[in-house]
Every structure is written in structure tokens, then in C-alpha cells.
Write an enzyme that holds these catalytic residues in place. Structure first.
Site, PDB file in Angstrom:
ATOM      1  CE  LYS A  90       7.322  20.393  -8.074  1.00 45.93           C
ATOM      2  NZ  LYS A  90       6.378  20.848  -9.128  1.00 45.93           N
ATOM      3  CD  GLU A 112      12.808  13.958  -6.295  1.00 47.49           C
ATOM      4  OE1 GLU A 112      13.540  13.943  -5.285  1.00 47.49           O
ATOM      5  OE2 GLU A 112      11.657  14.433  -6.308  1.00 47.49           O
ATOM      6  CB  SER A 378      -0.166  23.976  -8.814  1.00 44.08           C
ATOM      7  OG  SER A 378      -0.173  23.717 -10.208  1.00 44.08           O
TER       8      SER A 378
HETATM    9  C1  LIG Z   1       5.543  20.046  -9.841  1.00 42.89           C
HETATM   10  C2  LIG Z   1       4.291  20.752 -10.169  1.00 42.89           C
HETATM   11  C3  LIG Z   1       3.043  20.093 -10.119  1.00 42.89           C
HETATM   12  C4  LIG Z   1       2.908  18.614  -9.850  1.00 42.89           C
HETATM   13  O1  LIG Z   1       3.324  18.186  -8.607  1.00 42.89           O
HETATM   14  P1  LIG Z   1       2.315  17.789  -7.432  1.00 42.89           P
HETATM   15  O2  LIG Z   1       3.188  17.198  -6.407  1.00 42.89           O
HETATM   16  O3  LIG Z   1       1.315  16.823  -7.988  1.00 42.89           O
HETATM   17  O4  LIG Z   1       1.651  19.038  -6.986  1.00 42.89           O
HETATM   18  C5  LIG Z   1       1.909  20.833 -10.362  1.00 42.89           C
HETATM   19  N1  LIG Z   1       1.969  22.141 -10.668  1.00 42.89           N
HETATM   20  C6  LIG Z   1       3.139  22.809 -10.728  1.00 42.89           C
HETATM   21  C7  LIG Z   1       3.129  24.258 -11.070  1.00 42.89           C
HETATM   22  C8  LIG Z   1       4.338  22.134 -10.484  1.00 42.89           C
HETATM   23  O5  LIG Z   1       5.496  22.807 -10.560  1.00 42.89           O
END
Ligand SMILES: *Cc1c(COP(=O)(O)O)cnc(C)c1O
Length: 396
Positions: A90, A112, A378
Site C-alpha cells: 500500500k 478512508e 502483498s
Molecule cells: C489492503 C490489502 C490488500 C487488498 O487490497 P488490494 O487493493 O486488492 O491490493 C491485499 N493485501 C494486503 C496485505 C493489504 O493490506
């Protein structure tokens, strides 16, 4: 040539656009006219690249996961977004957007947040840039995700608990939009995913596309070719997935697999599998797939993973599914939880619960031994430890 990128009018096929109240027209139009100019300027590029390197810690490694590969009979590489500063992808987006906001002369940042991850990433860059930061968060989430609220406050942000609706992410988003309507001239709204009115989905995808630019380079070094056979990522709003696939969207040699949150099962009534359950509609300024009832009222999604329970999906991903460019797989809570334990024991990496949904899609695939698979982790799992411990205890 057919393209899966956004068109001149802000659409991906029939999805996208900017469905916004009159009062925000000027604001969104101003951003639309300027975002590419700013992002392509030398000064933006230099500052963005420098911060990604020295502050975020990029490039993130592309790690060949040997034992995981043996388990699934192919070559699996993990794109390690979990190693970024603040623990997820992020931050790539919030750094980029705050640099754009500053170049547009904005003084105040709003955002948000659902689980609080985007709120923390936004509060972090506001501290870094010494800008005022207001984060809207549903009251239910404020109570559930207290550690993130404390982080945001320590970083100097004001967290506003939202008490309308179900007091979760969609209500926080509505409140942020309301704030933006009241302060259109001095305020910049940092949206946390590839959602919202055009140009947000395209802008966020471009900022996250550093992920696939690195994958190309790293694969060439490690595999001798600059594309994989498969790209896999989880989707909430779609930003880590968009970043992962961005430079491969129109390369049909590369198969795209998106994992959405099945919750307790897609037909259980407790699910966040928006692409499979959603119908065409408008949410937060974009035409996309939306979980809604017969009257068009938004239905509350459910997933064990707080980062995946958004009732909409980015318009890019709605189009990828509609055109069958991407295969969309629903991964249920228990499948994701088991996948998180598998990765931890096989590779010594505790993934975020969101990322565990991408891992949970692996057993549903049919790989060839020569297949090269890149799966994006992610985020890291520290924030999910209570859920992991609870699951293990109840399973015994
Ligand atoms: C917020 C988040 C997501 C989901 O958000 P996307 O916009 O779909 O990437 C996925 N993995 C993690 C670790 C997150 O913090």
C-alpha cells in the site's frame, strides 16, 4: 491491438468512468487533466523513485520458493511486497499520491480505511511530508483494529470514527467523499486501491506498476526470460494485483489468476467474492461489479481477511473477468488460513491473510513442471497473528 488498459474516457470495456456529485466535478476533472503530466515529469519521477528505494526499501526481492515449488510441481517465485516499509504494497500508492497532491498545491490529506492498513500507509506519508491527515474509519473497524488506530494517532493523524450504516469500509468511504465535497479546493483524497472515479483506478495501477516492472527485470536475471507463465495475486479492490499484472496485461503468453475472498463459501451468504457474486452497478464513483440486493442496495461482504471485504472491485479487474483475460478463483477462509500455515512451514514466511488467499489458489491450479509462476505476497502476517493463533487452537 486489443488492450486491457484504460481508454481515453476512463473505461475498461464497459467498466469504470466517473459517476460523481456535481460539487466534485471540478476536483476530479482537475486531477484527470493533471495526473499524467505530473507523473511523467522528471521531478516527480526522481522523487518517487528515490523514496521507493531509500524509504520503502525497493526493489522488493523476487524469491524462488524451492519447497513451495516442489509441493506444486512447477517453479514458484514470490514477489515480496511483505518486506516493504509498513509491511505491504500500500505504501507504493500513498507515496505516489502524496507527491501528486503536493504538486497540485493541496494542503490537507483525507483517506478512508477499513482494516486500517491504508490509513496507516497514508498517515505514514503525511508524517513524512508534514501534512495534515484525517482518516475516516467505520466505528466497528475502529474497535476491531485498535492497533492500527493507535499507529495512525502516533503518526499524527486524526482518526474519525464513522457511525453511519454498518460502520465499516463503505460507510467510511462515503464519509471521506462527503468531506471532500466540503473542502474541494485545499483537500486531496488519497484512495487506497484501484477503485473510485477515473482517474483513480488508472493512477493507482500506474503507481503500483513498479511491482511488475521489477518482476520483468528480476525474471530476466533469474530465468533468462522477462515474462512468467502465470501471475497470481489476491484482490480486494485490486491494487496489488493491478501492480503485479500491469506490464503483462496485453501479453497473452502470461496467464492471470486472481484470488478473491470466498468467506464461508460463495453461496453461504457470508462471502466477499465480488467478481463472482457481483452485478453491474455503481459504487464510489465507478461502474463495476457490486455486491447488491434486488433493490440495488449494497450488501455487506464478509471475509476473515479485513483487507478483502470490499463490496466492489476495481473496474480493470471487472473487465479482465468479463473478457476472460483473467481467471478468478474464490478462496474460502479455511483454505486461506491453511495456505498461510503451509507457506510459514515450507518457507519461513508468515504472509498477510489477504496474501494467503492468493496462496490458497495454488492447490486449485494444474501446473506443468516447466511453468514459471510469480505470486505476489502483498503483505506480512504480523497484524493477523490473533486470527492465526485462534484458528490453530480451534482446529486441534
Ligand atoms: C489492503 C490489502 C490488500 C487488498 O487490497 P488490494 O487493493 O486488492 O491490493 C491485499 N493485501 C494486503 C496485505 C493489504 O493490506
Amino acid at each position: 491491438m486489443e488492450t486491457y488498459q484504460v481508454d481515453q474516457n476512463g473505461y475498461y470495456g464497459e467498466f469504470g468512468g466517473a459517476y460523481i456529485p456535481e460539487i466534485l466535478h471540478q476536483c476530479v476533472e482537475n486531477l484527470r487533466k493533471n495526473y499524467l503530466k505530473v507523473m511523467e515529469s522528471d521531478s516527480f519521477k526522481a522523487e518517487f523513485i528515490q523514496l521507493l528505494k531509500d524509504y520503502v526499501g525497493r526493489p522488493s526481492p523476487l524469491y524462488f520458493a524451492k519447497r513451495l515449488s516442489e509441493r506444486y510441481g512447477c517453479k514458484i517465485y514470490l514477489k515480496r511486497e511483505d518486506l516493504n516499509h509498513t509491511g505491504a504494497h500500500k505504501i507504493n500508492n500513498t507515496i505516489g499520491q502524496i507527491l501528486i497532491a503536493r504538486r497540485m498545491g493541496k494542503k490537507r490529506i483525507i483517506a478512508e480505511t477499513g482494516a486500517g492498513q491504508h490509513g496507516v500507509a497514508t498517515a505514514t506519508v503525511c508524517a513524512l511530508m508534514n501534512m495534515e491527515c484525517v482518516v475516516y474509519m467505520g466505528k466497528t473497524d475502529v474497535e476491531r483494529q485498535h492497533a492500527n488506530v493507535q499507529k495512525m494517532e502516533m503518526l499524527g493523524a486524526t482518526v474519525v470514527p464513522v457511525t453511519s450504516g454498518n460502520m465499516t469500509l463503505k460507510d467510511a468511504t462515503n464519509e471521506a467523499i462527503r468531506d471532500w465535497c466540503c473542502h474541494p479546493s485545499d483537500t486531496y483524497y488519497i484512495i487506497g486501491s484501484t477503485v473510485g472515479p477515473h482517474p483513480y483506478p488508472d493512477m493507482v495501477a500506474r503507481l503500483q506498476s513498479v511491482i511488475s516492472a521489477e518482476i520483468k527485470k528480476q525474471l530476466l536475471e533469474q530465468e533468462g526470460r522477462d515474462y512468467p507463465d502465470y501471475l497470481m495475486a489476491c484482490v480486494g479492490g485490486g491494487s496489488n494485483a493491478a501492480g503485479t499484472i500491469y506490464h503483462f496485461l496485453d501479453d497473452e503468453r502470461v496467464k492471470i489468476v486472481l484470488a478473491e475472498a470466498g468467506g464461508l463459501g460463495i453461496f453461504s451468504g457470508k462471502s466477499a467474492a465480488t467478481i463472482q457474486l457481483g452485478k453491474k452497478g455503481i459504487i464510489h464513483g465507478a461502474r463495476t461489479l457490486v455486491m447488491q440486493n434486488e433493490d440495488g442496495q449494497i450488501e455487506e461482504p464478509y471475509s476473515v481477511s479485513a483487507g478483502l471485504d470490499y463490496p466492489g472491485i476495481g473496474p480493470m479487474h471487472a473487465n479482465l473477468s468479463e473478457t476472460h483475460r483473467a481467471k478468478v478463483i474464490a478462496v474460502n477462509d479455511d483454505e486461506a488460513l491453511d495456505a498461510a500455515f503451509d507457506l510459514t512451514r515450507l518457507e519461513g514466511i508468515i504472509p498477510a491473510l489477504e496474501s494467503a488467499h492468493a496462496l490458497g489458489a495454488l492447490p486449485k491450479m494444474n501446473f506443468q513442471p516447466t511453468d514459471v509462476v510469480v505470486l505476489t505476497v502483498s503483505g506480512r502476517g504480523d497484524k493477523d497473528m490473533p486470527t492465526y493463533i485462534h484458528y490453530k487452537m480451534n482446529k486441534k
